[in-house]
Design a protein around this motif. Sequence first.
Motif, PDB file in Angstrom:
ATOM      1  N   ALA A 179     -25.215 -37.329  94.966  1.00 35.38           N
ATOM      2  CA  ALA A 179     -24.681 -36.130  95.670  1.00 35.38           C
ATOM      3  C   ALA A 179     -23.188 -36.089  95.839  1.00 35.38           C
ATOM      4  CB  ALA A 179     -25.588 -36.022  96.947  1.00 35.38           C
ATOM      5  N   THR A 180     -22.624 -37.109  95.788  1.00 38.93           N
ATOM      6  CA  THR A 180     -21.042 -37.246  96.161  1.00 38.93           C
ATOM      7  C   THR A 180     -20.473 -37.831  95.072  1.00 38.93           C
ATOM      8  OG1 THR A 180     -21.479 -39.419  97.559  1.00 38.93           O
ATOM      9  CG2 THR A 180     -21.429 -37.557  98.684  1.00 38.93           C
ATOM     10  N   THR A 181     -20.921 -37.710  93.750  1.00 43.32           N
ATOM     11  CA  THR A 181     -20.225 -38.456  92.782  1.00 43.32           C
ATOM     12  C   THR A 181     -20.188 -37.120  91.537  1.00 43.32           C
ATOM     13  OG1 THR A 181     -21.381 -40.558  92.913  1.00 43.32           O
ATOM     14  CG2 THR A 181     -20.741 -39.699  90.649  1.00 43.32           C
ATOM     15  N   VAL A 182     -19.020 -37.110  90.912  1.00 43.78           N
ATOM     16  CA  VAL A 182     -18.859 -36.012  90.036  1.00 43.78           C
ATOM     17  C   VAL A 182     -18.006 -36.733  88.733  1.00 43.78           C
ATOM     18  CG1 VAL A 182     -16.232 -35.786  90.716  1.00 43.78           C
ATOM     19  CG2 VAL A 182     -17.448 -33.947  89.730  1.00 43.78           C
ATOM     20  N   MET A 183     -18.674 -36.092  87.574  1.00 41.21           N
ATOM     21  CA  MET A 183     -18.387 -36.410  86.172  1.00 41.21           C
ATOM     22  C   MET A 183     -17.355 -35.333  85.756  1.00 41.21           C
ATOM     23  SD  MET A 183     -18.485 -38.254  83.459  1.00 41.21           S
ATOM     24  CE  MET A 183     -17.229 -37.797  82.080  1.00 41.21           C
ATOM     25  N   ILE A 184     -16.060 -35.654  85.436  1.00 41.98           N
ATOM     26  CA  ILE A 184     -14.939 -34.684  85.189  1.00 41.98           C
ATOM     27  C   ILE A 184     -14.662 -34.799  83.852  1.00 41.98           C
ATOM     28  CG2 ILE A 184     -12.669 -34.059  85.981  1.00 41.98           C
ATOM     29  CD1 ILE A 184     -12.942 -35.595  88.465  1.00 41.98           C
ATOM     30  N   GLY A 185     -14.503 -33.678  83.095  1.00 46.11           N
ATOM     31  CA  GLY A 185     -14.351 -33.603  81.608  1.00 46.11           C
ATOM     32  C   GLY A 185     -13.940 -32.483  81.253  1.00 46.11           C
ATOM     33  N   ASP A 186     -13.178 -32.342  79.929  1.00 42.05           N
ATOM     34  CA  ASP A 186     -12.625 -31.249  79.392  1.00 42.05           C
ATOM     35  C   ASP A 186     -13.624 -30.347  78.529  1.00 42.05           C
ATOM     36  OD1 ASP A 186     -11.957 -33.550  77.672  1.00 42.05           O
ATOM     37  OD2 ASP A 186     -11.062 -31.995  76.574  1.00 42.05           O
ATOM     38  N   ARG A 187     -14.613 -30.996  78.337  1.00 38.83           N
ATOM     39  CA  ARG A 187     -15.655 -30.456  77.265  1.00 38.83           C
ATOM     40  C   ARG A 187     -17.062 -30.244  77.985  1.00 38.83           C
ATOM     41  NH1 ARG A 187     -16.148 -34.550  72.643  1.00 38.83           N
ATOM     42  NH2 ARG A 187     -15.737 -35.904  74.545  1.00 38.83           N
ATOM     43  N   PRO A 188     -17.752 -29.227  77.568  1.00 37.11           N
ATOM     44  CA  PRO A 188     -19.147 -28.787  78.064  1.00 37.11           C
ATOM     45  C   PRO A 188     -20.027 -30.290  78.178  1.00 37.11           C
ATOM     46  CG  PRO A 188     -18.602 -27.126  76.761  1.00 37.11           C
ATOM     47  CD  PRO A 188     -17.325 -28.196  76.374  1.00 37.11           C
ATOM     48  N   LEU A 189     -19.970 -30.856  76.901  1.00 36.30           N
ATOM     49  CA  LEU A 189     -20.938 -32.268  77.049  1.00 36.30           C
ATOM     50  C   LEU A 189     -20.536 -33.002  78.137  1.00 36.30           C
ATOM     51  CD1 LEU A 189     -19.123 -34.905  75.651  1.00 36.30           C
ATOM     52  CD2 LEU A 189     -19.443 -33.792  73.755  1.00 36.30           C
ATOM     53  N   ASP A 190     -19.282 -33.269  78.613  1.00 32.48           N
ATOM     54  CA  ASP A 190     -18.823 -34.126  79.861  1.00 32.48           C
ATOM     55  C   ASP A 190     -19.706 -33.535  81.134  1.00 32.48           C
ATOM     56  OD1 ASP A 190     -16.833 -35.885  78.842  1.00 32.48           O
ATOM     57  OD2 ASP A 190     -15.672 -34.119  78.553  1.00 32.48           O
ATOM     58  N   VAL A 191     -19.653 -32.315  81.224  1.00 32.42           N
ATOM     59  CA  VAL A 191     -20.296 -31.626  82.221  1.00 32.42           C
ATOM     60  C   VAL A 191     -22.006 -31.785  82.414  1.00 32.42           C
ATOM     61  CG1 VAL A 191     -21.134 -29.432  83.375  1.00 32.42           C
ATOM     62  CG2 VAL A 191     -18.690 -29.711  82.672  1.00 32.42           C
ATOM     63  N   VAL A 192     -22.520 -31.568  81.220  1.00 31.09           N
ATOM     64  CA  VAL A 192     -23.857 -31.813  81.075  1.00 31.09           C
ATOM     65  C   VAL A 192     -24.206 -33.309  80.965  1.00 31.09           C
ATOM     66  CG1 VAL A 192     -25.951 -31.550  79.220  1.00 31.09           C
ATOM     67  CG2 VAL A 192     -24.057 -29.874  79.243  1.00 31.09           C
ATOM     68  N   ALA A 193     -23.527 -34.191  80.542  1.00 28.28           N
ATOM     69  CA  ALA A 193     -23.867 -35.569  80.824  1.00 28.28           C
ATOM     70  C   ALA A 193     -23.784 -35.908  82.195  1.00 28.28           C
ATOM     71  CB  ALA A 193     -22.721 -36.535  80.080  1.00 28.28           C
ATOM     72  N   GLY A 194     -22.903 -35.236  82.898  1.00 30.09           N
ATOM     73  CA  GLY A 194     -23.095 -35.530  84.549  1.00 30.09           C
ATOM     74  C   GLY A 194     -24.195 -35.057  85.168  1.00 30.09           C
ATOM     75  N   GLN A 195     -24.700 -33.976  84.634  1.00 29.71           N
ATOM     76  CA  GLN A 195     -25.586 -33.165  85.342  1.00 29.71           C
ATOM     77  C   GLN A 195     -27.291 -33.601  84.961  1.00 29.71           C
ATOM     78  OE1 GLN A 195     -24.804 -29.054  83.853  1.00 29.71           O
ATOM     79  NE2 GLN A 195     -23.606 -28.621  86.096  1.00 29.71           N
ATOM     80  N   ASN A 196     -27.120 -34.368  83.546  1.00 27.09           N
ATOM     81  CA  ASN A 196     -28.157 -35.155  83.201  1.00 27.09           C
ATOM     82  C   ASN A 196     -28.352 -36.477  83.958  1.00 27.09           C
ATOM     83  OD1 ASN A 196     -28.879 -33.298  81.206  1.00 27.09           O
ATOM     84  ND2 ASN A 196     -27.956 -34.181  79.544  1.00 27.09           N
ATOM     85  N   ALA A 197     -27.418 -36.846  84.531  1.00 28.64           N
ATOM     86  CA  ALA A 197     -27.531 -38.119  85.410  1.00 28.64           C
ATOM     87  C   ALA A 197     -27.728 -37.595  86.595  1.00 28.64           C
ATOM     88  CB  ALA A 197     -26.275 -38.919  85.280  1.00 28.64           C
ATOM     89  N   GLY A 198     -27.798 -36.453  87.246  1.00 28.51           N
ATOM     90  CA  GLY A 198     -28.061 -35.887  88.503  1.00 28.51           C
ATOM     91  C   GLY A 198     -26.866 -36.187  89.260  1.00 28.51           C
ATOM     92  N   VAL A 199     -25.710 -36.002  88.857  1.00 27.94           N
ATOM     93  CA  VAL A 199     -24.177 -35.947  89.265  1.00 27.94           C
ATOM     94  C   VAL A 199     -23.959 -34.771  89.067  1.00 27.94           C
ATOM     95  CG1 VAL A 199     -23.961 -38.420  89.420  1.00 27.94           C
ATOM     96  CG2 VAL A 199     -22.588 -37.016  87.712  1.00 27.94           C
ATOM     97  N   LYS A 200     -22.511 -34.290  90.019  1.00 29.57           N
ATOM     98  CA  LYS A 200     -22.048 -32.924  89.783  1.00 29.57           C
ATOM     99  C   LYS A 200     -21.244 -33.204  88.573  1.00 29.57           C
ATOM    100  CE  LYS A 200     -21.848 -31.252  94.532  1.00 29.57           C
ATOM    101  NZ  LYS A 200     -22.863 -32.085  94.758  1.00 29.57           N
ATOM    102  N   GLY A 201     -21.017 -31.895  87.933  1.00 27.82           N
ATOM    103  CA  GLY A 201     -20.110 -31.925  86.682  1.00 27.82           C
ATOM    104  C   GLY A 201     -18.916 -30.804  87.135  1.00 27.82           C
ATOM    105  N   CYS A 202     -17.777 -31.426  86.587  1.00 24.73           N
ATOM    106  CA  CYS A 202     -16.572 -30.827  87.006  1.00 24.73           C
ATOM    107  C   CYS A 202     -15.955 -30.481  85.548  1.00 24.73           C
ATOM    108  CB  CYS A 202     -15.551 -31.559  87.728  1.00 24.73           C
ATOM    109  SG  CYS A 202     -14.087 -30.738  87.754  1.00 24.73           S
ATOM    110  N   PHE A 203     -15.826 -29.259  85.171  1.00 24.20           N
ATOM    111  CA  PHE A 203     -15.135 -28.957  83.949  1.00 24.20           C
ATOM    112  C   PHE A 203     -13.230 -28.614  84.377  1.00 24.20           C
ATOM    113  CE2 PHE A 203     -14.396 -25.344  80.818  1.00 24.20           C
ATOM    114  CZ  PHE A 203     -14.349 -26.188  79.581  1.00 24.20           C
TER     115      PHE A 203
END
Length: 210
Positions: free
Chosen positions: A156-180
């Motif tokens: 709930a307090t972890t975010v995946m930060i990336g410049d591509r949609p797949l970075d966001v989706v990877a984070g969300q697939n892991a249950g963390v937030k996705g930052c584009f």
Amino acid sequence: MLQAAIWDFDGTLYDTYAGIMQALLQLADEYRLKVDRQDLYRLIKEDSVKTAIQNFGQTLAIAPEKLSKRYHEIEFATQRDPQPYAGALATCQAIIDQGGQNFLMTHRDRGSERFLAAGGFLPLFTECVTSEQHFKRKPDPEAINYLVKQHQLDPATTVMIGDRPLDVVAGQNAGVKGCFFDVDQFHSAPTADIIIDQLLEIVPYFQAKN
């Protein structure tokens, strides 16, 4: 309030796309394959280099594995001195200053750690996950799941930060937030939990709200 940032490397912390594009264009030229530079750039930003090479392989009727091997040879030679994005180091430091942690999750090999070390980033990172650990590629969440479990991170307090949609989706697939990180203004990740144009814009999410 966020407490852990899992960073992509290419196109997020460091601007490596000049070298990536040079390698892909040289690869295409070696096989006399005509490609549109703008279309190719958009493809690798909205999808991946792997997809671009697979497309090359289909057009040329050549195994993508052969093309990928040659691409990595060229890219290793061209990617000599990539520079971090504006505010990247300050953002990572600000996260530490707020009591947070930085992690790396990249498809690049351990060369990414050398670049981070050269830029003064490495002491700010708790762990770096690279291709040499052989996790499944994003958007599969395997590597992010590993980091969450290994370091007992709260999704709930972890975010995946990336410049591509797949970075966001990877984070969300892991249950963390996705930052584009919408550095190109392609607006290609509308489902992201957070969208930023500059890296420093993520810092307030790590600050306690009074």
